[in-house]
Design an enzyme around this catalytic site. Sequence first.
Site, PDB file in Angstrom:
ATOM      1  N   ASN A   1       0.858  -1.186   0.000  1.00 49.21           N
ATOM      2  CA  ASN A   1       0.000   0.000   0.000  1.00 49.21           C
ATOM      3  C   ASN A   1       0.896   1.238   0.000  1.00 49.21           C
ATOM      4  O   ASN A   1       1.492   1.566   1.026  1.00 49.21           O
ATOM      5  CB  ASN A   1      -0.895  -0.042   1.253  1.00 49.21           C
ATOM      6  CG  ASN A   1      -1.666   1.248   1.464  1.00 49.21           C
ATOM      7  OD1 ASN A   1      -1.799   2.068   0.560  1.00 49.21           O
ATOM      8  ND2 ASN A   1      -2.195   1.426   2.666  1.00 49.21           N
TER       9      ASN A   1
ATOM     10  N   LYS B   1      -0.037   4.246  -0.233  1.00 50.22           N
ATOM     11  CA  LYS B   1      -0.724   5.424   0.328  1.00 50.22           C
ATOM     12  C   LYS B   1      -0.535   6.629  -0.614  1.00 50.22           C
ATOM     13  O   LYS B   1      -0.468   6.442  -1.817  1.00 50.22           O
ATOM     14  CB  LYS B   1      -0.223   5.706   1.749  1.00 50.22           C
ATOM     15  CG  LYS B   1      -0.269   4.446   2.626  1.00 50.22           C
ATOM     16  CD  LYS B   1      -0.106   4.714   4.081  1.00 50.22           C
ATOM     17  CE  LYS B   1      -0.183   3.386   4.837  1.00 50.22           C
ATOM     18  NZ  LYS B   1      -0.263   3.530   6.255  1.00 50.22           N
TER      19      LYS B   1
ATOM     20  N   HIS C   1      -9.690   1.066   4.788  1.00 49.21           N
ATOM     21  CA  HIS C   1      -8.431   1.318   5.493  1.00 49.21           C
ATOM     22  C   HIS C   1      -8.694   2.305   6.639  1.00 49.21           C
ATOM     23  O   HIS C   1      -9.490   3.236   6.494  1.00 49.21           O
ATOM     24  CB  HIS C   1      -7.381   1.873   4.529  1.00 49.21           C
ATOM     25  CG  HIS C   1      -6.019   1.923   5.155  1.00 49.21           C
ATOM     26  ND1 HIS C   1      -5.641   2.928   6.012  1.00 49.21           N
ATOM     27  CD2 HIS C   1      -4.963   1.074   5.089  1.00 49.21           C
ATOM     28  CE1 HIS C   1      -4.397   2.692   6.437  1.00 49.21           C
ATOM     29  NE2 HIS C   1      -3.965   1.575   5.888  1.00 49.21           N
TER      30      HIS C   1
ATOM     31  N   GLU D   1      -7.137   4.759   7.715  1.00 48.33           N
ATOM     32  CA  GLU D   1      -6.924   6.178   7.398  1.00 48.33           C
ATOM     33  C   GLU D   1      -8.154   6.763   6.706  1.00 48.33           C
ATOM     34  O   GLU D   1      -8.474   7.938   6.874  1.00 48.33           O
ATOM     35  CB  GLU D   1      -5.647   6.338   6.561  1.00 48.33           C
ATOM     36  CG  GLU D   1      -4.414   6.179   7.450  1.00 48.33           C
ATOM     37  CD  GLU D   1      -3.193   5.611   6.768  1.00 48.33           C
ATOM     38  OE1 GLU D   1      -3.116   5.628   5.529  1.00 48.33           O
ATOM     39  OE2 GLU D   1      -2.300   5.125   7.493  1.00 48.33           O
TER      40      GLU D   1
ATOM     41  N   GLU E   1      -5.401  -4.831  10.570  1.00 53.26           N
ATOM     42  CA  GLU E   1      -4.394  -3.805  10.822  1.00 53.26           C
ATOM     43  C   GLU E   1      -4.747  -3.043  12.104  1.00 53.26           C
ATOM     44  O   GLU E   1      -5.578  -2.125  12.068  1.00 53.26           O
ATOM     45  CB  GLU E   1      -4.347  -2.809   9.663  1.00 53.26           C
ATOM     46  CG  GLU E   1      -3.965  -3.423   8.339  1.00 53.26           C
ATOM     47  CD  GLU E   1      -3.428  -2.382   7.375  1.00 53.26           C
ATOM     48  OE1 GLU E   1      -2.258  -2.472   7.021  1.00 53.26           O
ATOM     49  OE2 GLU E   1      -4.181  -1.455   6.999  1.00 53.26           O
TER      50      GLU E   1
ATOM     51  N   GLY F   1       2.335   2.439  10.831  1.00 51.19           N
ATOM     52  CA  GLY F   1       3.322   3.516  10.724  1.00 51.19           C
ATOM     53  C   GLY F   1       4.005   3.896  12.028  1.00 51.19           C
ATOM     54  O   GLY F   1       4.663   4.927  12.103  1.00 51.19           O
TER      55      GLY F   1
ATOM     56  N   SER G   1       3.217  -1.802  10.360  1.00 49.02           N
ATOM     57  CA  SER G   1       4.665  -1.814  10.643  1.00 49.02           C
ATOM     58  C   SER G   1       5.346  -3.121  10.253  1.00 49.02           C
ATOM     59  O   SER G   1       6.283  -3.560  10.927  1.00 49.02           O
ATOM     60  CB  SER G   1       4.930  -1.488  12.112  1.00 49.02           C
ATOM     61  OG  SER G   1       4.557  -0.151  12.385  1.00 49.02           O
TER      62      SER G   1
HETATM   63  P1  PGA Z   1       2.720   0.545   7.541  1.00 54.37           P
HETATM   64  O1  PGA Z   1       1.260   0.739   6.935  1.00 54.37           O
HETATM   65  O2  PGA Z   1       3.258  -0.778   7.043  1.00 54.37           O
HETATM   66  O3  PGA Z   1       3.517   1.714   7.034  1.00 54.37           O
HETATM   67  O4  PGA Z   1       2.572   0.528   9.037  1.00 54.37           O
HETATM   68  C1  PGA Z   1       0.400  -0.348   6.759  1.00 54.37           C
HETATM   69  C2  PGA Z   1      -0.919   0.112   6.193  1.00 54.37           C
HETATM   70  O5  PGA Z   1      -1.446   1.136   6.632  1.00 54.37           O
HETATM   71  O6  PGA Z   1      -1.483  -0.532   5.294  1.00 54.37           O
END
Ligand code: PGA
Length: 269
Positions: free
Chosen positions: A28, A30, A115, A117, A185, A191, A231
Site C-alpha cells: 500500500n 498510500k 483502510h 486512514e 491492521e 506507521g 509496521s
Molecule cells: P505501515 O502501513 O506498514 O507503514 O505501518 C500499513 C498500512 O497502513 O497498510
Amino acid sequence: MSFSGRFPLLLKKEPAMSSKNRPLVVGNWKMNGSRAALGELVAMGKGFDGALRSKIDLVLCPPMTHVALAAQAAVGTGISIGAQNCHAKVSGAHTGDVSAEMLADIGATAVMVGHSERRTDYKEKDADVRAKAEAAQRAGLMAVLCLGETKAEREAGKALSVVRRQLKDSVPANMPAHQLVIGYEPVWAIGTGLVPTAKDVEEVHALIRGDLKRLLGKEEGSKVRILYGGSVKPSNAAELLAVDNVDGLLVGGASLKAEDFLTIAGFYR
Ligand code: PGA
C-alpha cells in the site's frame, strides 16, 4: 508490544505451513510515489521470479493517479495492481470519486476498502465499507477489506469485539472467497513501528477465521485470505507470516522500496 526475537528460527523454515491458503502480499503506497517511483515496481517485477510466483500472489496499490500507469508497467511481471479506495456506485454525480468499474477498466484487479486512514479521514463507517466491497465484487475486483482496533480500544479490552463488529457489519453476505481478503491492521501499529505479539495476532486471526466461516459458510470462510498489516518490515515479516491463520501481509512504508518489499515477499520462498 513487539516480538523482540521471541520466536525461534525454526518458524522461518516452513512459514507457508501456517496457512493452507495461497499466500498474498499487498503493498500500500498510500499518498506516496510518482511516475519515477514506478521504477520500483519494475524492479519488483524483476525480482518476482518464477519460483516465487509459483508460491505467492503479489499486489501493489499505488495512488489513484498511478494505477493505470502501474497496470501497464506490471504487464508480464506477475504483479497485480490495485487501488486504495473506490466509490460504491457505478457512475454518477460524485465529483472527485472513482468507481470500481473504472478501476477495472484501467487494469486494476484489486481495491482496498475500509483502510483505517479512510475510516478516520473520511468518517467511513462499516456500512460504507460494505457498500464498497459490494462494488468491488460487482466490478470483478478483489476487495482487500481492512479492519482493526485503535490503541484506546485495545487498552480497554475491546479489540476483539471491535474487530468482530467491523467484520460482521462490513463483509457482504454473499462475497465469494476469491474476491475477498481481510487485512487485520491494528490502528496503533500502522506507521508506528509497534507490532502486536504473535499471540495477539494469532488470537485475532483465529477469531476472524471463525467469524468468516459463520458469515460466509465453512468452505468459503476458510478460503478467505487474512493478512496482517501494521509496521511490517523485513526484520519482522518472517515471524508474522509464521503465525497461524496469517495468509500474508499488508505492507505500507516498506512497500515503497523494491528491495524491502521483495525481502518481505521472499520469506515465502
Ligand atoms: P505501515 O502501513 O506498514 O507503514 O505501518 C500499513 C498500512 O497502513 O497498510
